[in-house]
Design a protein around this motif. Structure first.
Motif, PDB file in Angstrom:
ATOM      1  N   ASN A  88      -3.193  -2.691  -9.673  1.00  0.00           N
ATOM      2  CA  ASN A  88      -2.918  -1.584  -8.754  1.00  0.00           C
ATOM      3  C   ASN A  88      -1.600  -0.896  -9.065  1.00  0.00           C
ATOM      4  O   ASN A  88      -1.522   0.334  -9.079  1.00  0.00           O
ATOM      5  CB  ASN A  88      -2.903  -2.075  -7.304  1.00  0.00           C
ATOM      6  N   LEU A  89      -0.567  -1.665  -9.308  1.00  0.00           N
ATOM      7  CA  LEU A  89       0.749  -1.072  -9.540  1.00  0.00           C
ATOM      8  C   LEU A  89       0.868  -0.450 -10.928  1.00  0.00           C
ATOM      9  O   LEU A  89       1.691   0.420 -11.150  1.00  0.00           O
ATOM     10  CB  LEU A  89       1.846  -2.095  -9.286  1.00  0.00           C
ATOM     11  N   THR A  90       0.015  -0.860 -11.858  1.00  0.00           N
ATOM     12  CA  THR A  90       0.021  -0.271 -13.197  1.00  0.00           C
ATOM     13  C   THR A  90      -0.780   1.034 -13.226  1.00  0.00           C
ATOM     14  O   THR A  90      -0.325   2.033 -13.767  1.00  0.00           O
ATOM     15  CB  THR A  90      -0.566  -1.255 -14.228  1.00  0.00           C
ATOM     16  N   PHE A  91      -1.957   1.021 -12.627  1.00  0.00           N
ATOM     17  CA  PHE A  91      -2.859   2.174 -12.758  1.00  0.00           C
ATOM     18  C   PHE A  91      -2.873   3.102 -11.547  1.00  0.00           C
ATOM     19  O   PHE A  91      -3.361   4.221 -11.637  1.00  0.00           O
ATOM     20  CB  PHE A  91      -4.285   1.694 -13.053  1.00  0.00           C
ATOM     21  N   HIS A  92      -2.379   2.651 -10.398  1.00  0.00           N
ATOM     22  CA  HIS A  92      -2.491   3.462  -9.200  1.00  0.00           C
ATOM     23  C   HIS A  92      -1.158   3.644  -8.458  1.00  0.00           C
ATOM     24  O   HIS A  92      -1.143   3.980  -7.294  1.00  0.00           O
ATOM     25  CB  HIS A  92      -3.513   2.855  -8.231  1.00  0.00           C
ATOM     26  N   LEU A 100       0.808  -1.214   0.000  1.00  0.00           N
ATOM     27  CA  LEU A 100       0.000   0.000   0.000  1.00  0.00           C
ATOM     28  C   LEU A 100       0.841   1.265   0.000  1.00  0.00           C
ATOM     29  O   LEU A 100       0.355   2.333  -0.335  1.00  0.00           O
ATOM     30  CB  LEU A 100      -0.947  -0.005   1.200  1.00  0.00           C
ATOM     31  N   LEU A 101       2.106   1.139   0.364  1.00  0.00           N
ATOM     32  CA  LEU A 101       2.979   2.301   0.350  1.00  0.00           C
ATOM     33  C   LEU A 101       3.449   2.630  -1.068  1.00  0.00           C
ATOM     34  O   LEU A 101       4.044   3.668  -1.295  1.00  0.00           O
ATOM     35  CB  LEU A 101       4.167   2.074   1.283  1.00  0.00           C
ATOM     36  N   CYS A 107      -6.528  -2.221  -0.512  1.00  0.00           N
ATOM     37  CA  CYS A 107      -6.487  -1.366  -1.685  1.00  0.00           C
ATOM     38  C   CYS A 107      -7.939  -1.126  -2.104  1.00  0.00           C
ATOM     39  O   CYS A 107      -8.832  -1.910  -1.780  1.00  0.00           O
ATOM     40  CB  CYS A 107      -5.676  -2.016  -2.808  1.00  0.00           C
ATOM     41  N   LYS A 108      -8.161  -0.037  -2.787  1.00  0.00           N
ATOM     42  CA  LYS A 108      -9.524   0.314  -3.197  1.00  0.00           C
ATOM     43  C   LYS A 108     -10.115  -0.770  -4.094  1.00  0.00           C
ATOM     44  O   LYS A 108     -11.311  -1.053  -4.035  1.00  0.00           O
ATOM     45  CB  LYS A 108      -9.523   1.661  -3.902  1.00  0.00           C
TER      46      LYS A 108
END
Length: 92
Positions: A83-87, A22-23, A53-54
């Motif tokens: 998550n790691l690609t878009f956020h 999450l960091l 995560c959302k």
């Protein structure tokens, strides 16, 4: 210690479901979730709260935590990659 800081410490900075760090995601992509949904009688106590995560929070809705955990274990890598690609946090 603030609740969010406590949950980050307790979970070692990982989403309680898919274990994305999450960091490494944007702050607005981190949410507090009730493990047992309030609509299913879950309490607002620390023991029933988890950082997620959302993406996981939206997917879980009010599902039973055991059923969601079983589903997430099959889809963990896809959710982490999303998550790691878009956020992902900006590196600046």
């Amino acid at each position: 210690m603030a609740l969010k800081d406590y949950l980050i410490w307790r979970q070692r900075g990982l989403c309680g479901y898919c274990e994305v760090n999450l960091l490494e995601v944007k702050q607005n992509q981190m949410t507090k979730d009730h493990i047992i949904a309030k609509s299913n009688g879950g309490a607002g106590r620390r023991s029933n709260l988890i950082l997620s995560c959302k993406t996981c929070n939206m997917l879980k809705l009010s599902l039973d935590p055991d059923a969601f955990t079983a589903w997430i274990s099959e889809n963990k890598t896809s959710i982490q990659n999303y998550n790691l690609t878009f956020h992902a946090r900006d590196s600046t």
